[in-house]
Write a protein that holds these residues in place. Sequence first.
Motif, PDB file in Angstrom:
ATOM      1  N   HIS A   1      34.521 108.960  28.351  1.00  0.00           N
ATOM      2  CA  HIS A   1      34.280 109.236  26.940  1.00  0.00           C
ATOM      3  C   HIS A   1      34.097 110.731  26.731  1.00  0.00           C
ATOM      4  O   HIS A   1      33.427 111.401  27.492  1.00  0.00           O
ATOM      5  CB  HIS A   1      33.020 108.504  26.476  1.00  0.00           C
ATOM      6  CG  HIS A   1      33.146 107.023  26.610  1.00  0.00           C
ATOM      7  ND1 HIS A   1      33.965 106.273  25.807  1.00  0.00           N
ATOM      8  CD2 HIS A   1      32.573 106.151  27.463  1.00  0.00           C
ATOM      9  CE1 HIS A   1      33.876 105.016  26.152  1.00  0.00           C
ATOM     10  NE2 HIS A   1      33.040 104.921  27.164  1.00  0.00           N
TER      11      HIS A   1
ATOM     12  N   ARG B   1      38.690 113.286  26.484  1.00  0.00           N
ATOM     13  CA  ARG B   1      40.008 113.358  25.889  1.00  0.00           C
ATOM     14  C   ARG B   1      39.899 112.878  24.452  1.00  0.00           C
ATOM     15  O   ARG B   1      39.152 111.961  24.143  1.00  0.00           O
ATOM     16  CB  ARG B   1      40.946 112.485  26.720  1.00  0.00           C
ATOM     17  CG  ARG B   1      42.173 112.005  26.064  1.00  0.00           C
ATOM     18  CD  ARG B   1      43.088 111.354  27.085  1.00  0.00           C
ATOM     19  NE  ARG B   1      42.803 109.979  27.357  1.00  0.00           N
ATOM     20  CZ  ARG B   1      43.090 108.977  26.527  1.00  0.00           C
ATOM     21  NH1 ARG B   1      43.634 109.209  25.378  1.00  0.00           N
ATOM     22  NH2 ARG B   1      42.816 107.749  26.854  1.00  0.00           N
ATOM     23  N   LYS B   2      40.652 113.500  23.603  1.00  0.00           N
ATOM     24  CA  LYS B   2      40.634 113.122  22.196  1.00  0.00           C
ATOM     25  C   LYS B   2      41.262 111.751  22.028  1.00  0.00           C
ATOM     26  O   LYS B   2      42.345 111.488  22.534  1.00  0.00           O
ATOM     27  CB  LYS B   2      41.402 114.155  21.367  1.00  0.00           C
ATOM     28  CG  LYS B   2      41.367 113.882  19.895  1.00  0.00           C
ATOM     29  CD  LYS B   2      42.111 114.939  19.125  1.00  0.00           C
ATOM     30  CE  LYS B   2      42.108 114.598  17.652  1.00  0.00           C
ATOM     31  NZ  LYS B   2      42.936 115.499  16.884  1.00  0.00           N
ATOM     32  N   ARG B   3      40.602 110.894  21.345  1.00  0.00           N
ATOM     33  CA  ARG B   3      41.118 109.560  21.063  1.00  0.00           C
ATOM     34  C   ARG B   3      42.060 109.658  19.878  1.00  0.00           C
ATOM     35  O   ARG B   3      41.676 110.037  18.785  1.00  0.00           O
ATOM     36  CB  ARG B   3      39.982 108.583  20.778  1.00  0.00           C
ATOM     37  CG  ARG B   3      39.116 108.307  21.992  1.00  0.00           C
ATOM     38  CD  ARG B   3      39.931 107.554  22.995  1.00  0.00           C
ATOM     39  NE  ARG B   3      39.207 107.381  24.248  1.00  0.00           N
ATOM     40  CZ  ARG B   3      39.728 106.745  25.272  1.00  0.00           C
ATOM     41  NH1 ARG B   3      40.931 106.234  25.209  1.00  0.00           N
ATOM     42  NH2 ARG B   3      39.057 106.627  26.368  1.00  0.00           N
TER      43      ARG B   3
ATOM     44  N   SER C   1      42.172 105.470  17.859  1.00  0.00           N
ATOM     45  CA  SER C   1      41.031 104.561  17.814  1.00  0.00           C
ATOM     46  C   SER C   1      40.817 103.958  16.431  1.00  0.00           C
ATOM     47  O   SER C   1      40.528 102.762  16.312  1.00  0.00           O
ATOM     48  CB  SER C   1      39.759 105.248  18.307  1.00  0.00           C
ATOM     49  OG  SER C   1      39.452 106.358  17.515  1.00  0.00           O
TER      50      SER C   1
ATOM     51  N   THR D   1      33.352  99.900  21.489  1.00  0.00           N
ATOM     52  CA  THR D   1      34.075 101.141  21.770  1.00  0.00           C
ATOM     53  C   THR D   1      34.849 101.037  23.070  1.00  0.00           C
ATOM     54  O   THR D   1      35.963 101.540  23.178  1.00  0.00           O
ATOM     55  CB  THR D   1      33.084 102.323  21.824  1.00  0.00           C
ATOM     56  OG1 THR D   1      32.372 102.367  20.590  1.00  0.00           O
ATOM     57  CG2 THR D   1      33.790 103.633  22.052  1.00  0.00           C
TER      58      THR D   1
ATOM     59  N   ASP E   1      38.769 101.719  23.604  1.00  0.00           N
ATOM     60  CA  ASP E   1      39.198 102.732  24.572  1.00  0.00           C
ATOM     61  C   ASP E   1      40.189 102.161  25.584  1.00  0.00           C
ATOM     62  O   ASP E   1      41.192 102.797  25.914  1.00  0.00           O
ATOM     63  CB  ASP E   1      37.993 103.326  25.305  1.00  0.00           C
ATOM     64  CG  ASP E   1      37.129 104.189  24.402  1.00  0.00           C
ATOM     65  OD1 ASP E   1      37.582 104.522  23.279  1.00  0.00           O
ATOM     66  OD2 ASP E   1      36.006 104.531  24.816  1.00  0.00           O
TER      67      ASP E   1
ATOM     68  N   GLU F   1      43.433 101.590  23.833  1.00  0.00           N
ATOM     69  CA  GLU F   1      44.102 102.865  23.600  1.00  0.00           C
ATOM     70  C   GLU F   1      44.718 103.414  24.886  1.00  0.00           C
ATOM     71  O   GLU F   1      45.826 103.952  24.863  1.00  0.00           O
ATOM     72  CB  GLU F   1      43.134 103.891  23.010  1.00  0.00           C
ATOM     73  CG  GLU F   1      43.818 105.191  22.688  1.00  0.00           C
ATOM     74  CD  GLU F   1      42.994 106.098  21.812  1.00  0.00           C
ATOM     75  OE1 GLU F   1      43.577 107.083  21.321  1.00  0.00           O
ATOM     76  OE2 GLU F   1      41.801 105.853  21.622  1.00  0.00           O
ATOM     77  N   ASP F   2      44.027 103.248  25.993  1.00  0.00           N
ATOM     78  CA  ASP F   2      44.599 103.674  27.275  1.00  0.00           C
ATOM     79  C   ASP F   2      45.892 102.922  27.567  1.00  0.00           C
ATOM     80  O   ASP F   2      46.879 103.505  28.033  1.00  0.00           O
ATOM     81  CB  ASP F   2      43.603 103.467  28.415  1.00  0.00           C
ATOM     82  CG  ASP F   2      42.420 104.421  28.331  1.00  0.00           C
ATOM     83  OD1 ASP F   2      42.543 105.460  27.652  1.00  0.00           O
ATOM     84  OD2 ASP F   2      41.378 104.112  28.934  1.00  0.00           O
TER      85      ASP F   2
END
Length: 124
Positions: free
Chosen positions: A25, A28-30, A33, A51, A55, A58-59
């Motif tokens: 967390h 890196r800019k999310r 999200s 969250t 995350d 998103e990965d």
Amino acid sequence: MADEEDETGFDEELDDGSSGVDVGHGKRKRLFSKELRCMMYGFGDDQNPYTESVDILEDLVIEFITEMTHKAMSIGRQGRVQVEDIVFLIRKDPRKFARVKDLLTMNEELKRARKAFDEANYGS
């Protein structure tokens, strides 16, 4: 107390860097999200999903986009990504192929509508 130790160990396991995607967390800019939270809610998740879930999703999305981009760069014109390359890569997945065709068709319709609107308002 034991639960706190398990959570710490879990975070350390995720942060080993072996996946190639930075999971930590704040490191890196999310990018997605907000959109992913809305999509998760739309598909039946809680209005405010965890969250960690966002995350991880998103990965996965970033990994998919990266892989598809690298594959698209390796076919067709070297070092360039073109729409035809993406279509070629997803041609065997009927759902993705149909969705891409729909989006490309809608994009063309929007371009024509904008052009007609601009000509009506500003053109001769």
